[in-house]
Design a protein around this motif. Structure first.
Motif, short mmCIF file in Angstrom:
data_model
loop_
_atom_site.label_atom_id
_atom_site.label_comp_id
_atom_site.label_asym_id
_atom_site.label_seq_id
_atom_site.Cartn_x
_atom_site.Cartn_y
_atom_site.Cartn_z
N GLN A 95 0.80 -1.22 0.00
CA GLN A 95 0.00 0.00 0.00
C GLN A 95 0.84 1.27 0.00
OE1 GLN A 95 -2.51 -0.61 3.43
NE2 GLN A 95 -4.03 -1.79 2.30
N SER A 96 2.07 1.19 0.49
CA SER A 96 2.86 2.41 0.67
C SER A 96 4.07 2.50 -0.24
CB SER A 96 3.32 2.52 2.14
OG SER A 96 4.17 1.43 2.49
N THR A 97 4.39 1.45 -1.01
CA THR A 97 5.56 1.48 -1.89
C THR A 97 5.17 0.94 -3.27
OG1 THR A 97 6.43 -0.78 -1.53
CG2 THR A 97 6.94 0.88 0.14
N ARG A 98 6.11 1.05 -4.21
CA ARG A 98 5.92 0.46 -5.54
C ARG A 98 6.86 -0.72 -5.74
NH1 ARG A 98 1.29 1.20 -6.61
NH2 ARG A 98 1.76 0.40 -8.69
N LEU A 99 7.28 -1.34 -4.68
CA LEU A 99 8.15 -2.52 -4.78
C LEU A 99 7.44 -3.65 -5.50
CD1 LEU A 99 9.64 -2.56 -1.15
CD2 LEU A 99 10.81 -1.81 -3.24
N ASP A 100 8.19 -4.43 -6.30
CA ASP A 100 7.57 -5.60 -6.93
C ASP A 100 7.35 -6.70 -5.90
OD1 ASP A 100 9.99 -7.09 -6.60
OD2 ASP A 100 10.77 -6.29 -8.48
N MET A 101 6.63 -7.73 -6.26
CA MET A 101 6.22 -8.76 -5.32
C MET A 101 7.41 -9.49 -4.70
SD MET A 101 3.01 -8.78 -4.73
CE MET A 101 2.90 -10.38 -3.95
N GLU A 102 8.46 -9.71 -5.47
CA GLU A 102 9.63 -10.40 -4.92
C GLU A 102 10.29 -9.57 -3.82
OE1 GLU A 102 10.72 -13.38 -5.21
OE2 GLU A 102 9.39 -14.07 -6.83
N ARG A 103 10.40 -8.26 -4.05
CA ARG A 103 11.01 -7.40 -3.03
C ARG A 103 10.10 -7.28 -1.81
NH1 ARG A 103 14.78 -3.71 -4.39
NH2 ARG A 103 14.93 -3.44 -2.13
N VAL A 104 8.81 -7.20 -2.03
CA VAL A 104 7.87 -7.17 -0.90
C VAL A 104 8.00 -8.44 -0.07
CG1 VAL A 104 5.43 -7.23 -0.26
CG2 VAL A 104 6.23 -5.59 -1.96
N ALA A 105 8.06 -9.57 -0.75
CA ALA A 105 8.21 -10.85 -0.04
C ALA A 105 9.51 -10.88 0.76
CB ALA A 105 8.17 -12.00 -1.04
N GLU A 106 10.59 -10.44 0.14
CA GLU A 106 11.89 -10.44 0.82
C GLU A 106 11.88 -9.55 2.06
OE1 GLU A 106 16.47 -8.89 -0.08
OE2 GLU A 106 15.04 -9.13 -1.73
N ARG A 107 11.33 -8.33 1.94
CA ARG A 107 11.34 -7.39 3.06
C ARG A 107 10.41 -7.82 4.19
NH1 ARG A 107 11.94 -1.08 1.34
NH2 ARG A 107 13.71 -1.30 -0.08
N SER A 108 9.39 -8.57 3.86
CA SER A 108 8.45 -8.99 4.89
C SER A 108 8.76 -10.36 5.47
CB SER A 108 7.01 -8.95 4.35
OG SER A 108 6.89 -9.70 3.16
N GLY A 109 9.87 -10.98 5.03
CA GLY A 109 10.33 -12.19 5.67
C GLY A 109 10.00 -13.49 4.97
N PHE A 110 9.43 -13.42 3.76
CA PHE A 110 9.11 -14.64 3.01
C PHE A 110 10.25 -15.00 2.06
CE2 PHE A 110 4.91 -12.97 4.15
CZ PHE A 110 4.36 -14.09 4.74
N ALA A 111 10.41 -16.29 1.81
CA ALA A 111 11.50 -16.74 0.96
C ALA A 111 11.27 -16.39 -0.50
CB ALA A 111 11.69 -18.24 1.11
N SER A 112 10.01 -16.22 -0.89
CA SER A 112 9.69 -15.93 -2.29
C SER A 112 8.30 -15.31 -2.37
CB SER A 112 9.73 -17.21 -3.14
OG SER A 112 8.70 -18.10 -2.71
N ALA A 113 8.00 -14.74 -3.52
CA ALA A 113 6.66 -14.20 -3.74
C ALA A 113 5.62 -15.32 -3.70
CB ALA A 113 6.60 -13.47 -5.08
N ARG A 114 6.00 -16.51 -4.16
CA ARG A 114 5.07 -17.64 -4.11
C ARG A 114 4.70 -17.99 -2.68
NH1 ARG A 114 6.24 -23.68 -6.65
NH2 ARG A 114 4.19 -24.58 -6.14
N GLN A 115 5.70 -17.99 -1.79
CA GLN A 115 5.43 -18.27 -0.38
C GLN A 115 4.55 -17.19 0.24
OE1 GLN A 115 8.45 -17.78 2.82
NE2 GLN A 115 8.30 -20.02 3.01
N LEU A 116 4.78 -15.93 -0.14
CA LEU A 116 3.94 -14.84 0.33
C LEU A 116 2.49 -15.04 -0.11
CD1 LEU A 116 3.10 -12.03 1.37
CD2 LEU A 116 4.17 -11.05 -0.68
N ARG A 117 2.29 -15.40 -1.37
CA ARG A 117 0.93 -15.58 -1.87
C ARG A 117 0.22 -16.72 -1.14
NH1 ARG A 117 3.74 -14.48 -6.85
NH2 ARG A 117 3.06 -12.47 -7.72
N ARG A 118 0.94 -17.79 -0.83
CA ARG A 118 0.31 -18.90 -0.11
C ARG A 118 -0.11 -18.46 1.29
NH1 ARG A 118 4.51 -22.37 -2.18
NH2 ARG A 118 5.50 -22.30 -0.13
N ALA A 119 0.78 -17.76 1.99
CA ALA A 119 0.44 -17.29 3.33
C ALA A 119 -0.70 -16.27 3.27
CB ALA A 119 1.67 -16.67 3.99
#
Length: 331
Positions: free
Chosen positions: A291-315
């Protein structure tokens, strides 16, 4: 604490006649504690009133109060606490003095507050703000016993029933007495973040609640309505660094307990497992980044502690029907 690097926020606490002491002490204690819990912000608190000495609702004399300032800095915060009625107030000064003092506060609010200032109104403090015209056209609330009085004083306001607090731009109002603490905690979370807010609430040994307009409990606050110190230590560690590799053994070291015991304590006191708690905080952080940045999904996943964007989407899918990309388009 490195005060030189901290941003200072000036806060003027306005003390009315017949001051309800808890309306004043509760919210200001939140700010005092916040100064001890983090280094980035310092709340510079000053008490001002229409006269230098006033009795409070409990009979405690409030002395050495400052004068209402002629002007405020652009980033000033004005906190207007509430008062009690005559029947409840034993050490009451002459009524004509109260009326004159209230009129001085109302005139000062009307003449001094600007759009750049933040107004925080506690309980019946909303009546003073209403008399000053500060609630016109705004959503607001106050103590349930004063809602009709608020409607009468501010007919152009949208007075909300059954709400702990209401946020409308730079004007925030709370319901009665302890709801002022809820308002300050919510305001603090905007400035200092959820980890600081959770630490302040824990030190005050109170629950963290949300506004009545919020349909869901924030994951930053969920599972923290308990007083078990070991679980709080683990939760504090995760909240401070969600990106870290928080396996059960690492959190058990933070909590000074065994992994098996921590797992049992989490389920008993937080109402969820350790992995569930970690993932909920990480999903919440990912939502904030989307909501507050234009980071792509991989960077969002990395910064929030997920190993990948796929893992973020599952959670994400475990608690959200819509995909994470839609979070970018929400107000």
């Amino acid at each position: 604490m490195n005060r030189a690097a901290a941003r200072t926020i000036p806060v003027w606490a306005v003390v009315p006649p017949r001051c309800l002491l808890l309306d004043l002490a509760g919210p200001t204690e939140v700010l005092r504690r916040a100064n001890l819990e983090q280094d980035e912000l310092r709340f510079d608190l000053r008490y001002v009133a229409a006269r230098r000495q006033l009795p409070s609702s409990s009979g405690l004399q409030l002395a050495a109060l400052g004068a209402l300032p002629a002007r405020l800095p652009e980033d000033a915060v004005v906190l207007v606490s509430g008062s009690v009625d005559d029947v409840q107030f034993a050490p009451m000064p002459p009524r004509r003095d109260d009326e004159a003092d209230e009129a001085r506060i109302v005139d000062w609010l009307r003449a001094t507050l600007r759009p750049s200032h933040q107004l925080l109104s506690i309980c019946s403090g909303a009546l003073l703000a209403a008399r000053a015209g500060l609630l016109d056209g705004r959503a607001c609330t106050t103590h349930f016993g004063l809602l009709d009085a608020l409607r009468s004083l501010a007919p152009d306001a949208r007075v909300c029933d059954n709400r702990l607090f209401v946020e409308d731009g730079n004007c925030w109002t709370s319901a009665g007495v302890t709801a002022g603490v809820d308002l300050l905690l919510h305001w603090l979370s905007r400035l200092a973040g959820p980890a600081c807010t959770a630490a302040v609430a824990r030190q005050l040994v109170i629950y963290l609640r949300r506004s009545g307009s919020d349909p869901q409990l924030s994951p930053w606050l969920e599972g923290r309505n308990h007083i078990h110190p070991a679980v709080h230590r683990a939760q504090d560690a995760v909240a401070a660094a969600p990106q870290q590799d928080w396996n059960l053994a690492a959190l058990a070291r933070q909590a000074n307990t065994s992994p098996r015991h921590l797992s049992r304590l989490f389920n008993e006191h937080a109402g969820m497992s350790v992995p569930d708690y970690v993932n909920r905080l990480r999903v919440s952080l990912a939502r904030e980044l989307l909501q507050s940045t234009r980071l792509d999904m991989e960077r969002v996943a990395e910064r929030s502690g997920f190993a990948s964007a796929r893992q973020l989407r599952r959670a994400w899918a475990r608690s959200n029907a819509a995909p994470p990309q839609q979070a970018r388009h929400r107000d």
